[in-house]
Design a protein around this motif. Structure first.
Motif, mmCIF file in Angstrom:
data_model
loop_
_atom_site.group_PDB
_atom_site.id
_atom_site.type_symbol
_atom_site.label_atom_id
_atom_site.label_comp_id
_atom_site.label_asym_id
_atom_site.label_seq_id
_atom_site.Cartn_x
_atom_site.Cartn_y
_atom_site.Cartn_z
ATOM 1 N N ASP A 1 -10.552 -5.778 9.495
ATOM 2 C CA ASP A 1 -9.926 -6.093 8.206
ATOM 3 C C ASP A 1 -9.387 -7.337 7.782
ATOM 4 O O ASP A 1 -9.202 -7.851 6.485
ATOM 5 N N ILE B 1 0.775 -1.300 -0.014
ATOM 6 C CA ILE B 1 -0.037 -0.020 -0.007
ATOM 7 C C ILE B 1 0.802 1.194 0.066
ATOM 8 O O ILE B 1 0.518 2.349 -0.462
ATOM 9 N N GLY C 1 -1.236 -0.991 -3.883
ATOM 10 C CA GLY C 1 -2.685 -1.451 -3.612
ATOM 11 C C GLY C 1 -2.648 -2.083 -2.083
ATOM 12 O O GLY C 1 -1.696 -2.350 -1.477
ATOM 13 N N SER C 2 -4.081 -2.458 -1.793
ATOM 14 C CA SER C 2 -4.449 -2.764 -0.578
ATOM 15 C C SER C 2 -4.714 -4.462 -0.498
ATOM 16 O O SER C 2 -5.353 -4.873 -1.614
ATOM 17 N N THR D 1 -6.598 -5.853 0.954
ATOM 18 C CA THR D 1 -8.131 -6.058 1.616
ATOM 19 C C THR D 1 -8.910 -5.651 0.487
ATOM 20 O O THR D 1 -10.321 -5.599 0.661
ATOM 21 N N GLU D 2 -8.655 -5.403 -0.764
ATOM 22 C CA GLU D 2 -9.196 -5.066 -1.832
ATOM 23 C C GLU D 2 -9.153 -5.883 -2.994
ATOM 24 O O GLU D 2 -7.976 -6.448 -3.247
ATOM 25 N N ARG D 3 -10.179 -6.469 -3.629
ATOM 26 C CA ARG D 3 -9.760 -7.376 -4.753
ATOM 27 C C ARG D 3 -9.287 -6.583 -6.022
ATOM 28 O O ARG D 3 -9.599 -5.375 -6.338
ATOM 29 N N ASP D 4 -8.055 -7.145 -6.525
ATOM 30 C CA ASP D 4 -7.151 -6.762 -7.421
ATOM 31 C C ASP D 4 -6.992 -7.404 -8.509
ATOM 32 O O ASP D 4 -6.290 -8.464 -8.364
ATOM 33 N N ARG E 1 -11.880 -9.406 5.653
ATOM 34 C CA ARG E 1 -11.779 -9.048 4.349
ATOM 35 C C ARG E 1 -10.661 -9.572 3.551
ATOM 36 O O ARG E 1 -10.456 -9.968 2.392
ATOM 37 N N TYR F 1 -11.000 -14.838 -3.394
ATOM 38 C CA TYR F 1 -10.852 -13.995 -4.827
ATOM 39 C C TYR F 1 -9.360 -14.477 -5.309
ATOM 40 O O TYR F 1 -9.588 -15.120 -6.566
ATOM 41 N N GLU G 1 -11.059 -13.007 2.604
ATOM 42 C CA GLU G 1 -11.639 -13.428 1.654
ATOM 43 C C GLU G 1 -11.135 -12.967 0.200
ATOM 44 O O GLU G 1 -11.203 -13.762 -0.617
ATOM 45 N N VAL G 2 -10.201 -12.160 0.304
ATOM 46 C CA VAL G 2 -9.575 -11.632 -0.817
ATOM 47 C C VAL G 2 -8.332 -12.673 -1.257
ATOM 48 O O VAL G 2 -8.167 -13.164 -2.361
#
Length: 407
Positions: A119, A57, A91-92, A94-97, A122, A130, A125-126
């Motif tokens: 967090d 990040i 990027g993070s 915890t976010e889908r990339d 998340r 994902y 799950e990522v």
């Protein structure tokens, strides 16, 4: 803390990942929270990796060290067997990339403790839902070990939001396996002599791998299609092509004899020479003669004719030999499919020698025996009835034929 362990604890964590890479040989590896890219710089020397990626990040910390991942002079002097691509993303976790999907191995070394507890779900799950890697290595501090670290009060780092005990970490990991279909092996790095075994490692590690144990139970159908990579299938395909084209060329030759034999005899009486004689005369001049093979032709330079449809360089046209009809392998090699499979007359001969369906002579010409079904063929005084005698395909060992065939 690094002064307690030899080698330092962070080195032991990196060596753990490197040992896993050596054993499992993943082609695509991404390091989450890559920070100053230290782990990536160590992994780039492992030639089995084709794509090496890092995500963090903090864009500034990546920019400060990213050029150290560039090729060095020895990489140009001794290049690898395949290209290595290194990519760094901001990027993070915890976010889908989309850039982080499709990796064989995901590493998260001392990362999750920097996330807020809310967090972590998340992140879970990522990574496992994902990204869904084949394997993941997650390491985090073991809070049970903290009392053994001299002078430590609170968390090990000012930015840590939590530190799990051994039981807490294993509880989270087993929940991940249940929800996303993984199995986990618990291990770690960093131990102090004479410590209680129940305390565990200073850095606890979970090695997650996709659970494939139930695949055999749910798999309904499995089939592997034939391919030329299978030597048995290759041999069968090549022999089938040879027999098919040999039969085709034989029939064309027999039909030509039936259709033009009488006309040529009359033309010879009237004009004093047959087409065959003219062809021989032309071939003796050393000129290039065009030979058609079932609509496909190739050029051969004839110096001297040695018999019906033959030159001293080898047999070109089909011809009779005893009760057999012979079709040259060099003629068969002009057929695109046979040529694509065998390449040269010499290789074709070698393949046929190895096949039990092919019968060869002992006179060095390597012939293929095929049953002849031309029982009703009536030969004149120059051609005896072949009946059901053998049908041969002969081989000509001459490198010039490879040149003529464009090999």
């Amino acid at each position: 803390m690094n002064t307690i362990f030899t080698p330092p604890l962070y080195i032991q964590r990196y060596e753990f990942v490197i040992d896993f890479v050596k054993e499992n040989k993943p082609k695509k590896v991404v390091d989450l929270g890559c920070n100053d890219c230290t782990l990536l710089r160590k992994l780039k020397f492992h030639k089995e990796i084709e794509l090496l990626a890092g995500l963090d990040i903090d864009c500034a910390v990546i920019r400060a060290k990213m050029y150290e991942l560039a090729p060095i002079p020895t990489d140009y002097l001794q290049p690898g067997d395949h290209p290595l691509t290194i990519e760094l993303y901001q990027g993070s976790v915890t976010e889908r990339d989309p850039r982080t999907k499709g990796f064989d191995l995901v590493t998260s070394i001392e990362l999750i403790e920097h996330l807020q507890l809310e967090d972590v779900d998340r992140f879970t799950e990522v990574v496992f839902g994902y990204m869904a890697p084949v394997a993941a290595i997650i390491s985090t501090p073991n809070a049970d070990f903290n009392p053994l670290l001299p002078g430590l009060t609170g968390f090990r780092h000012y930015d840590h939001k939590f530190e799990w005990t051994k039981v807490e970490f294993q509880t989270w990991a087993l929940k991940v396996c249940k929800e996303f279909g993984y199995v986990v092996a618990f291990t770690g790095v960093g131990q102090i002599p004479a410590q209680e075994e129940s305390i565990g490692f200073c850095s606890q590690i979970g090695v997650f791998q996709i659970d494939r144990s139930g695949e055999s139970e749910i798999k309904l159908y499995n089939v592997v299609y034939p391919s030329l990579c299978d030597s048995n299938i290759f041999q069968r395909t090549l022999v089938n092509e040879v027999l098919y084209w040999a039969e085709t060329l034989k029939r064309e030759w027999l039909e030509e004899i039936r259709g033009v034999g009488d006309e040529e005899s009359e033309q010879t009486d009237e004009e004093g020479c047959s087409r065959e004689g003219m062809d021989r005369e032309e071939s003796q001049t050393g000129e290039v003669e065009r030979v058609e093979a079932g609509g496909r032709g190739f050029e051969v330079e004839n110096e001297e004719v040695g018999g019906e449809g033959r030159t001293d360089m080898g047999q070109v046209e089909p011809y009779r030999e005893g009760q057999s009809v012979c079709v040259p392998l060099v003629r068969l090699c002009s057929c695109p499919r046979v040529q694509a499979l065998s390449g040269t007359v010499q290789r074709l001969t070698k393949f046929l020698l190895e096949n039990s369906r092919v019968q060869l002579t002992n006179d060095g010409t390597a012939v293929v025996l095929v049953d002849s079904d031309d029982e009703d063929l009536e030969w004149d005084e120059n051609f005896d009835n072949t009946g059901t005698g053998p049908f041969f395909v002969s081989s000509v060992e001459n490198e010039d034929w490879e040149t003529e065939l464009g090999q």
